[in-house]
Enzyme design. Structure first.
Site, PDB file in Angstrom:
ATOM      1  N   TYR A   1       0.797  -1.230   0.000  1.00  0.00           N
ATOM      2  CA  TYR A   1       0.000   0.000   0.000  1.00  0.00           C
ATOM      3  C   TYR A   1       0.830   1.281   0.000  1.00  0.00           C
ATOM      4  O   TYR A   1       0.260   2.374  -0.059  1.00  0.00           O
ATOM      5  CB  TYR A   1      -0.957  -0.009   1.209  1.00  0.00           C
ATOM      6  CG  TYR A   1      -1.936  -1.172   1.156  1.00  0.00           C
ATOM      7  CD1 TYR A   1      -2.867  -1.271   0.123  1.00  0.00           C
ATOM      8  CD2 TYR A   1      -1.909  -2.186   2.109  1.00  0.00           C
ATOM      9  CE1 TYR A   1      -3.740  -2.343   0.047  1.00  0.00           C
ATOM     10  CE2 TYR A   1      -2.787  -3.252   2.047  1.00  0.00           C
ATOM     11  CZ  TYR A   1      -3.699  -3.334   1.007  1.00  0.00           C
ATOM     12  OH  TYR A   1      -4.572  -4.391   0.929  1.00  0.00           O
TER      13      TYR A   1
ATOM     14  N   HIS B   1      -8.909   1.722  -5.550  1.00  0.00           N
ATOM     15  CA  HIS B   1      -8.053   0.885  -4.707  1.00  0.00           C
ATOM     16  C   HIS B   1      -6.607   1.307  -4.924  1.00  0.00           C
ATOM     17  O   HIS B   1      -6.192   1.567  -6.063  1.00  0.00           O
ATOM     18  CB  HIS B   1      -8.188  -0.593  -5.073  1.00  0.00           C
ATOM     19  CG  HIS B   1      -9.571  -1.128  -4.891  1.00  0.00           C
ATOM     20  ND1 HIS B   1     -10.042  -1.570  -3.670  1.00  0.00           N
ATOM     21  CD2 HIS B   1     -10.590  -1.279  -5.773  1.00  0.00           C
ATOM     22  CE1 HIS B   1     -11.297  -1.971  -3.810  1.00  0.00           C
ATOM     23  NE2 HIS B   1     -11.657  -1.800  -5.076  1.00  0.00           N
TER      24      HIS B   1
HETATM   25  C1  DQA Z   1      -7.686  -2.151  -0.991  1.00  0.00           C
HETATM   26  C2  DQA Z   1      -7.689  -3.568  -1.549  1.00  0.00           C
HETATM   27  C3  DQA Z   1      -8.556  -4.494  -0.710  1.00  0.00           C
HETATM   28  O1  DQA Z   1      -8.538  -5.817  -1.235  1.00  0.00           O
HETATM   29  C4  DQA Z   1      -8.036  -4.543   0.723  1.00  0.00           C
HETATM   30  O2  DQA Z   1      -8.908  -5.318   1.527  1.00  0.00           O
HETATM   31  C5  DQA Z   1      -7.816  -3.200   1.302  1.00  0.00           C
HETATM   32  C6  DQA Z   1      -7.273  -2.123   0.477  1.00  0.00           C
HETATM   33  C7  DQA Z   1      -6.728  -1.221  -1.757  1.00  0.00           C
HETATM   34  O3  DQA Z   1      -6.842  -0.010  -1.609  1.00  0.00           O
HETATM   35  O4  DQA Z   1      -5.845  -1.699  -2.476  1.00  0.00           O
HETATM   36  O5  DQA Z   1      -7.982  -2.993   2.499  1.00  0.00           O
HETATM   37  O6  DQA Z   1      -8.998  -1.619  -1.115  1.00  0.00           O
END
Ligand code: DQA
Length: 149
Positions: free
Chosen positions: A24, A101
């Site tokens: 992330y 995402h």
């Molecule tokens: C997310 C991707 C999701 O699968 C995960 O559960 C997240 C973050 C992303 O921003 O990449 O918490 O939404």
């Protein structure tokens, strides 16, 4: 002045920067908020930026966006893969919805390949880290512009 674009983030995104940075990134949610505010102001619009770890609170804010917002950008985080209740709220919101995402869920575990949110979104931006939010705001602003023509 037109209504703000609501930018909502779901569970665990308050830990951005510390949480699995290899997936992330190192930017915090505050950093993401600053980028979003700068992008929105460059586009001549404003945002309401909020994060919650609670499904019901996210649903309350989606319902608020129905009357107070011009569009909705949502990173539903894990709830995207599980929450029919968030999907139902999004189907009732009546303003354009853009899913975003940080990572690219399609290239990760199989359980992340589907999101309920996609069923209510005009489109999805994923895989670009914090820039996914900026691009989603740009897309949402474009949809608001289209709708007002
Ligand atoms: C997310 C991707 C999701 O699968 C995960 O559960 C997240 C973050 C992303 O921003 O990449 O918490 O939404």
């Amino acid at each position: 002045m037109s209504k703000p674009i609501y930018v909502l983030s779901g569970p665990n995104l308050n830990l951005l920067g510390a949480r699995e940075p290899e997936i992330y990134g190192h930017q915090t949610l505050e950093d993401v908020q600053r980028l979003c505010e700068a992008r929105a102001s460059a586009l001549g619009c404003s945002i309401v930026f909020r994060q919650s770890n609670h499904e019901g609170e996210l649903i309350d804010w989606i319902q608020e966006a129905r009357t107070e917002g011009s569009a909705l950008v949502i990173n539903p985080a894990g709830y995207g893969h599980t929450s029919v209740a968030i999907l139902d709220a999004l189907k009732a919101v009546g303003v354009p919805v853009v899913e975003c995402h940080l990572s690219n869920p399609a290239s990760r575990e199989a359980f992340r390949h589907q999101t309920y949110v996609s069923l209510a979104a005009t489109g999805t931006v994923s895989g670009f880290g914090a820039a996914s939010y900026e691009l989603a705001i740009e897309a949402a602003a474009g949809l608001v512009g289209e709708a007002s023509k």
